[in-house]
Design a protein around this motif. Structure first.
Motif, PDB file in Angstrom:
ATOM      1  N   UNK A 275      22.071  24.770  73.022  1.00 37.18           N
ATOM      2  CA  UNK A 275      22.455  23.944  71.443  1.00 37.18           C
ATOM      3  C   UNK A 275      21.279  23.379  71.164  1.00 37.18           C
ATOM      4  N   UNK A 276      21.067  23.470  69.919  1.00 38.56           N
ATOM      5  CA  UNK A 276      19.658  23.094  69.538  1.00 38.56           C
ATOM      6  C   UNK A 276      20.005  22.220  68.161  1.00 38.56           C
ATOM      7  N   UNK A 277      19.337  21.030  68.262  1.00 35.89           N
ATOM      8  CA  UNK A 277      19.545  20.164  66.945  1.00 35.89           C
ATOM      9  C   UNK A 277      18.342  20.177  66.322  1.00 35.89           C
ATOM     10  N   UNK A 278      18.385  20.319  64.949  1.00 31.65           N
ATOM     11  CA  UNK A 278      17.151  20.228  63.952  1.00 31.65           C
ATOM     12  C   UNK A 278      17.778  20.066  62.673  1.00 31.65           C
ATOM     13  N   UNK A 279      16.657  20.004  61.796  1.00 30.82           N
ATOM     14  CA  UNK A 279      16.839  20.059  60.454  1.00 30.82           C
ATOM     15  C   UNK A 279      16.813  21.199  59.865  1.00 30.82           C
TER      16      UNK A 279
ATOM     17  N   UNK B 169      23.089  25.037  50.292  1.00 33.90           N
ATOM     18  CA  UNK B 169      23.284  23.696  50.014  1.00 33.90           C
ATOM     19  C   UNK B 169      23.270  22.836  50.802  1.00 33.90           C
ATOM     20  N   UNK B 170      23.165  22.979  52.333  1.00 32.38           N
ATOM     21  CA  UNK B 170      22.948  22.193  53.256  1.00 32.38           C
ATOM     22  C   UNK B 170      21.595  22.002  53.798  1.00 32.38           C
ATOM     23  N   UNK B 171      20.424  22.831  53.136  1.00 29.79           N
ATOM     24  CA  UNK B 171      19.192  22.972  53.529  1.00 29.79           C
ATOM     25  C   UNK B 171      18.509  21.367  53.472  1.00 29.79           C
ATOM     26  N   UNK B 172      18.008  20.999  54.539  1.00 32.71           N
ATOM     27  CA  UNK B 172      17.429  19.489  54.757  1.00 32.71           C
ATOM     28  C   UNK B 172      18.229  18.528  55.619  1.00 32.71           C
TER      29      UNK B 172
ATOM     30  N   UNK C 249      28.794  16.142  55.384  1.00 31.39           N
ATOM     31  CA  UNK C 249      27.984  17.300  54.992  1.00 31.39           C
ATOM     32  C   UNK C 249      29.041  18.199  54.353  1.00 31.39           C
ATOM     33  N   UNK C 250      30.079  18.414  54.695  1.00 27.44           N
ATOM     34  CA  UNK C 250      31.200  19.100  54.016  1.00 27.44           C
ATOM     35  C   UNK C 250      32.068  18.525  52.830  1.00 27.44           C
TER      36      UNK C 250
ATOM     37  N   UNK D 254      29.597  33.447  50.424  1.00 34.08           N
ATOM     38  CA  UNK D 254      30.247  32.089  50.223  1.00 34.08           C
ATOM     39  C   UNK D 254      29.412  31.426  51.341  1.00 34.08           C
ATOM     40  N   UNK D 255      29.532  31.747  52.638  1.00 33.36           N
ATOM     41  CA  UNK D 255      28.758  30.833  53.712  1.00 33.36           C
ATOM     42  C   UNK D 255      27.390  30.624  53.551  1.00 33.36           C
ATOM     43  N   UNK D 256      26.702  32.000  52.960  1.00 31.35           N
ATOM     44  CA  UNK D 256      25.148  31.777  52.499  1.00 31.35           C
ATOM     45  C   UNK D 256      24.796  30.903  51.771  1.00 31.35           C
ATOM     46  N   UNK D 257      25.734  30.954  50.573  1.00 25.47           N
ATOM     47  CA  UNK D 257      25.725  29.861  49.390  1.00 25.47           C
ATOM     48  C   UNK D 257      25.790  28.213  49.953  1.00 25.47           C
ATOM     49  N   UNK D 258      26.826  28.156  50.679  1.00 28.14           N
ATOM     50  CA  UNK D 258      26.844  26.830  51.414  1.00 28.14           C
ATOM     51  C   UNK D 258      26.109  26.295  52.359  1.00 28.14           C
TER      52      UNK D 258
END
Lengths: 128, 133
Positions: B64-68, B49-52, B116-117, B42-46
């Protein structure tokens, strides 16, 4: 649901894109290793060639050469690709010899031990 | 009675043989239909969808790392691009790191953009999995 095969290396989380690149590997015990990635597997076990440990104490740092390293994946926190065009460290940091960085590490360790023991003494007093 | 005993021992032997042959079989990809496997999927699929999207990953060592979000895999290992460390002064060694691979086992939080959610979608998917599991 398709599983990423060897073909989608550009979309998948494979370390193949990092092969033969200079990497920074952060370990669970806080160590920072730099080296060229030569091999990896599904557990994130990695082989680093020309590895060196970057010891940083305050504004001092030292690269301790280690040679060929095989790192067990469970100890890996992060594998970062170093941008060769950017400075690896902030300019205010100075490079020192191995002996000096060991002295600085010892001093830092003693300072944290002292802080810890003082706190323990205060907790013992425990003002209610 | 003697016949019963020998037939019982024969069947035990045959069970042992089939168990061993499974171990010798070629390793298969993990089945998607085991009880615990479903929540991971479930979380893998989720995350797929958030890629990008821009996310902040907080690790168990407090970094803590911020990134795309570039990619995620079945172990929830994360690959980030255009990374910046949140508290750069505390982590000088990360200055020139722009892309990184984060092992799934060391992630504490993944902070997402509020838009995003799709909470309802996630909620429905979870309810469906809970009912089916």
């Amino acid at each position: 649901m398709s599983w990423a095969g060897p073909d989608d290396i550009f979309l998948s989380t494979s370390l193949a894109t990092y092969l033969d690149k200079k990497l920074l590997v952060l370990l669970r015990d806080g160590r920072k290793l730099l080296g060229l990635l030569r091999s990896f597997d599904q557990f994130a076990n990695v082989v680093l060639e020309g590895a060196c440990e970057r010891v940083i104490v305050g504004n001092l740092y030292c690269d301790v050469p280690l040679g060929l390293y095989v790192i067990r994946g469970e100890n890996v926190v992060l594998i970062g690709e170093l941008d060769l065009e950017k400075e690896e460290l902030p300019p205010h940091m100075t490079a020192v010899s191995e002996a000096e960085i060991k002295r600085a590490q010892k001093a830092e360790r003693e300072a944290t031990d002292l802080k810890g023991s003082m706190r323990k003494r205060m907790e013992f007093l425990d003002f209610d | 009675m003697k016949i019963k005993l020998t037939s019982a021992s024969y069947s035990v032997r045959s069970i042992k043989f089939s168990f061993c042959s499974n171990l010798l079989a070629k390793p298969r990809k993990p089945s998607l239909f085991l009880g615990r496997g479903i929540e991971i999927i479930l979380f893998f699929s989720y995350f797929k969808d958030l890629v990008g999207r821009e996310v902040t990953v907080e690790l168990k060592n407090d970094l803590a790392i911020r990134g795309t979000l570039h990619s995620v895999d079945q172990y929830l290992n994360i690959k980030l691009e255009n990374t910046r460390v949140v508290d750069q002064d505390k982590y000088p060694h990360m200055l020139s790191v722009r892309n990184c691979f984060i092992r799934g086992s060391v992630v504490r939080y993944v902070q997402l953009p509020p838009d995003g959610v799709d909470i309802e979608l996630l909620h429905d998917a979870t309810r469906r999995e809970a009912r089916g599991g």
